[in-house]
Design an enzyme around this catalytic site. Sequence first.
Site, PDB file in Angstrom:
ATOM      1  N   CYS A  71       0.826  -1.203   0.000  1.00 44.41           N
ATOM      2  CA  CYS A  71       0.000   0.000   0.000  1.00 44.41           C
ATOM      3  C   CYS A  71       0.868   1.264   0.000  1.00 44.41           C
ATOM      4  O   CYS A  71       1.513   1.561  -0.993  1.00 44.41           O
ATOM      5  CB  CYS A  71      -0.981  -0.026   1.170  1.00 44.41           C
ATOM      6  SG  CYS A  71      -2.341   1.155   0.999  1.00 44.41           S
ATOM      7  N   HIS A  94      -3.664  -5.172   0.511  1.00 43.05           N
ATOM      8  CA  HIS A  94      -3.195  -5.526   1.855  1.00 43.05           C
ATOM      9  C   HIS A  94      -3.234  -7.046   2.038  1.00 43.05           C
ATOM     10  O   HIS A  94      -4.228  -7.592   2.542  1.00 43.05           O
ATOM     11  CB  HIS A  94      -4.062  -4.854   2.916  1.00 43.05           C
ATOM     12  CG  HIS A  94      -3.702  -3.431   3.168  1.00 43.05           C
ATOM     13  ND1 HIS A  94      -2.733  -3.054   4.077  1.00 43.05           N
ATOM     14  CD2 HIS A  94      -4.171  -2.287   2.615  1.00 43.05           C
ATOM     15  CE1 HIS A  94      -2.621  -1.729   4.085  1.00 43.05           C
ATOM     16  NE2 HIS A  94      -3.479  -1.244   3.203  1.00 43.05           N
ATOM     17  N   GLU A 149      -1.883  -8.843   4.228  1.00 43.08           N
ATOM     18  CA  GLU A 149      -1.946  -9.226   5.646  1.00 43.08           C
ATOM     19  C   GLU A 149      -3.376  -9.201   6.180  1.00 43.08           C
ATOM     20  O   GLU A 149      -3.629  -9.678   7.290  1.00 43.08           O
ATOM     21  CB  GLU A 149      -1.035  -8.311   6.476  1.00 43.08           C
ATOM     22  CG  GLU A 149      -1.595  -6.951   6.843  1.00 43.08           C
ATOM     23  CD  GLU A 149      -1.644  -5.927   5.719  1.00 43.08           C
ATOM     24  OE1 GLU A 149      -2.108  -4.789   5.949  1.00 43.08           O
ATOM     25  OE2 GLU A 149      -1.215  -6.259   4.593  1.00 43.08           O
TER      26      GLU A 149
END
Length: 228
Positions: free
Chosen positions: A101, A204, A206
């Site tokens: 990001c 993202h 994660e």
Amino acid sequence: MIIGLSDNRVNEEKYRLYEEWLRADGAEVGIVRLTPGDGNSASIKRCDALVLTGGGDIDPRTYGGIGDHPTLYEISEERDRFETDLVIRSLDAGLPLLGICRGMQMVNVALGGTLITDLEEAGHPPHRTVNGVKCRHEVRLDAGSTLARLLGADRGWVTSSHHQAVDRLGAGLKAAAHSADGVVEALELPGPGGTVSAILVQWHPERMEAGPLSEGLRKVFFNSLTST
């Protein structure tokens, strides 16, 4: 293996998600937390790779943009300088680099690229959470990109949380994925022998379930550590 992980100590919960993602599947990973408040960019010398995390906006004045745009948030000149230094140190040392990001945007700016200051103002649909609804959308990996080959995928659904995006590409970078509305969703910095020195994604991983663009991305990144 030891990975340098950038952070600005604003949101501990979000930071821990990066650590958990890197250590998923029992990976034995040492992590050095690199923060502007600690001024410890020199600690990258102890690391085998660098991961630049998400966060607030990069100051547009860094790339010739408007510094007082009303949509900007969490601007930190200190963090911008600190992470620019991390990018330069890691690339000079030949360390594998993963940008997530803001991390993708930071590498692009550090290499002389620019950003779209606000996607919605530029005519794009939101790529961020709106009224509590998280943004999920499809991305298509560019045919012929090294990232598509390494991931063994040509598309996938991702979780996004950003209102800025890459505009002009920084030196040496190549686009590797786009969203349906044309936003650059991934960049790669080619390395020797068909490898990549840096993998940069706008989504993202994660915050996503296991799949090629999350778990697969982590494996590709780890593989780059063993090939250097």
